[in-house]
Scaffold this motif. Structure first.
Motif, PDB file in Angstrom:
ATOM      1  N   LYS A  11     -53.337   6.464   1.222  1.00 37.42           N
ATOM      2  CA  LYS A  11     -52.374   7.589   1.222  1.00 37.42           C
ATOM      3  C   LYS A  11     -52.771   8.502   0.083  1.00 37.42           C
ATOM      4  O   LYS A  11     -53.123   8.062  -1.013  1.00 37.42           O
ATOM      5  CB  LYS A  11     -50.953   7.053   1.045  1.00 37.42           C
ATOM      6  N   GLU A 147     -41.958   6.436  -1.407  1.00 34.26           N
ATOM      7  CA  GLU A 147     -41.444   7.228  -0.296  1.00 34.26           C
ATOM      8  C   GLU A 147     -41.961   6.621   0.989  1.00 34.26           C
ATOM      9  O   GLU A 147     -43.038   6.036   1.022  1.00 34.26           O
ATOM     10  CB  GLU A 147     -41.892   8.682  -0.436  1.00 34.26           C
ATOM     11  N   TYR A 148     -41.215   6.812   2.047  1.00 23.55           N
ATOM     12  CA  TYR A 148     -41.497   6.181   3.338  1.00 23.55           C
ATOM     13  C   TYR A 148     -42.940   6.406   3.781  1.00 23.55           C
ATOM     14  O   TYR A 148     -43.660   5.464   4.078  1.00 23.55           O
ATOM     15  CB  TYR A 148     -40.514   6.743   4.365  1.00 23.55           C
ATOM     16  N   LEU A 149     -43.402   7.677   3.828  1.00 23.53           N
ATOM     17  CA  LEU A 149     -44.754   7.960   4.324  1.00 23.53           C
ATOM     18  C   LEU A 149     -45.811   7.281   3.463  1.00 23.53           C
ATOM     19  O   LEU A 149     -46.859   6.918   3.940  1.00 23.53           O
ATOM     20  CB  LEU A 149     -45.016   9.477   4.345  1.00 23.53           C
ATOM     21  N   ARG A 152     -46.195   3.217   4.228  1.00 25.15           N
ATOM     22  CA  ARG A 152     -46.577   2.695   5.531  1.00 25.15           C
ATOM     23  C   ARG A 152     -47.982   2.127   5.550  1.00 25.15           C
ATOM     24  O   ARG A 152     -48.289   1.225   6.290  1.00 25.15           O
ATOM     25  CB  ARG A 152     -46.491   3.811   6.570  1.00 25.15           C
ATOM     26  N   THR A 186     -32.782   9.464  -7.344  1.00 23.94           N
ATOM     27  CA  THR A 186     -32.573   9.535  -5.897  1.00 23.94           C
ATOM     28  C   THR A 186     -32.396   8.148  -5.285  1.00 23.94           C
ATOM     29  O   THR A 186     -33.056   7.183  -5.660  1.00 23.94           O
ATOM     30  CB  THR A 186     -33.756  10.211  -5.173  1.00 23.94           C
ATOM     31  N   HIS A 188     -33.216   7.445  -2.278  1.00 20.50           N
ATOM     32  CA  HIS A 188     -34.400   7.177  -1.478  1.00 20.50           C
ATOM     33  C   HIS A 188     -35.389   6.317  -2.259  1.00 20.50           C
ATOM     34  O   HIS A 188     -35.947   5.370  -1.725  1.00 20.50           O
ATOM     35  CB  HIS A 188     -35.053   8.506  -1.065  1.00 20.50           C
TER      36      HIS A 188
END
Ligand code: ATP
Ligand code: ATP
Ligand code: MG
Ligand code: MG
Lengths: 250, 250
Positions: A11, A147-149, A152, A186, A188
């Motif tokens: 990523k 963060e989600y992305l 993964r 946050t 998140h």
């Protein structure tokens, strides 16, 4: 014995370069002999130490066996084996050679008595350059933006490491996952860290690297965070991480 | 005529995927027929629309000429030509074929009457996948995080585009540079934007995409920001950008 660490995560923008440099400088502050290797054609590690990115010789020439790695090591806050845009051509040039995955491993043999620790920065991909790093390494440290992305890809990274263990380097393991750019305000980020700890039990470092603009400012000056703001909270994050990584070595 | 846009920047984590999806959805909201193509093996665009990333057929099969692109288009908020981890193997598989840079251009011929606009998400590299996107495109939109390390690669991107213009596609141009993840409170961001405007006069979009955690939250739900928070400031950033991009088309 020289211990080799790889900073990897396919990523993009998760602080691989920032972590490579600042972890290495924290190890040097503790008195260890440290080498950084820039395997990313973007040469961000090289530039973050104030070195130009268009030098005639770089890791490109080293990987193709043309020159010894000592010839491209520049002394900065730590020793840096520099990259340049030529490195982008290394994957294609290497892909048809015998032992293409062991080019870096071979290149490190002549310096194995010169350093205690080596930290390798990799590009945002799981291609031949990163495979070379995994083959030459003892441990992998994985910076993850919470963060989600960004989370993964971890399964894919683990699958790639498994293939390297089976075919090239049976000892390489993930030493730990480092939560980076953490904005504690946050929800998140908090939920993401909880998810990380559930899925990677016992392999998430306790140290968290907080988000602060200081990390974007330091490379402009060609400095690590330790040099840019030695007494700041940002430098402390990486000193704490270095303590954790060193504790595992003993 | 179908117009093809590529979102590219070899620097990782600068909001290529986020900009591809949200710009495309803003165009669809304005009534245009829109296709998104996910050329990144990480398949972040695919996953951001709630599609699994391990489908048996993907852009991998399309690039190798095995199946037509229509066969892998999924209908979500916009139509998405999906990626999967197999796409990571496409660069090596393509590199020895004739016309390897035109695989995507060829694949788009059968759908040129079905869409008004196509937006292509690319991986953080200037390899064969991104070259394929440049060869098939009319315009390039470059998301840039307003930080030193993220801005350095723009010259390299321009050099690559020049090579594509000379050898493959004389018409492809940079339409504009989009400042993303802008934190208006920091001096570093303001100085970076000024630097950008000086070096790329007239080619920096007026729209700025502010940093907000909403962008990290939306992909978890498989939604664009327009769907996740339709009346929010984040969605407005991309609607404004879409207006600017559309104005250039007329
Ligand atoms: N903790 C942090 N807080 C705020 N900004 C950070 C932090 N760590 C890194 N950054 C900034 O975020 C950007 C991305 O970091 P960096 O370039 O180290 O990531 P990377 O994973 O090496 O990216 P690439 O995938 O392109 O190699 C840089 O501009 C860097 O200065
Ligand atoms: N304006 C924004 N404010 C805050 N977060 C953002 C913004 N835009 C994108 N993000 C988040 O930052 C991360 C990086 O964005 P994204 O994945 O779109 O970048 P990318 O350039 O496509 O990365 P890669 O180089 O890995 O393909 C994601 O977690 C995304 O949710
Ligand atoms: Mg990097
Ligand atoms: Mg992306």
């Amino acid at each position: 014995d020289m211990r080799v660490y790889v900073l990897a995560n396919q990523k993009g923008g998760v602080a691989k370069t920032t972590t490579t440099l600042n972890l290495a400088v924290a190890f040097a502050e503790a008195g260890h002999r440290v080498l950084c290797i820039d395997l990313d054609p973007q040469a961000n590690l090289t530039v973050s130490q104030g070195i130009e990115d268009d030098l005639p010789e770089s890791m490109y020439n080293v990987l193709l066996g043309q020159i010894p790695i000592k010839q491209i090591i520049q002394k900065c806050e730590i020793d840096v084996a520099v990259s340049s845009i030529d490195v982008a051509g290394a994957e294609l040039a290497l892909s048809s050679t015998i032992g293409r995955e062991r080019a870096l491993q071979r290149a490190l043999i002549p310096v194995k008595d010169d350093y205690d620790f080596v930290f390798i920065d990799t590009p945002p991909s799981l291609g031949l350059l990163t495979i070379n790093a995994f083959t030459a390494a003892h441990r992998v440290i994985v910076p993850v933006q919470c963060e989600y992305l960004s989370m993964r890809g971890l399964l894919q990274l683990e699958n790639t490491l498994e293939m390297v263990r089976e075919n090239l380097n049976p000892n390489v393991q993930i030493q730990g996952i480092v939560p980076t750019m953490v904005d504690t305000r946050t929800l998140h980020a908090q939920e993401a860290i909880e998810l990380l700890e559930e899925n990677f039990q016992g392999r998430v470092f306790r140290s968290r690297i907080a988000r602060t603009v200081r990390f974007a400012e330091a490379p402009v000056q060609g400095m690590s965070i330790m040099k840019y703001e030695p007494k700041g909270a940002a430098a402390k994050c990486y000193r704490d991480l270095a303590q954790e990584v060193m504790a595992d070595v003993q």
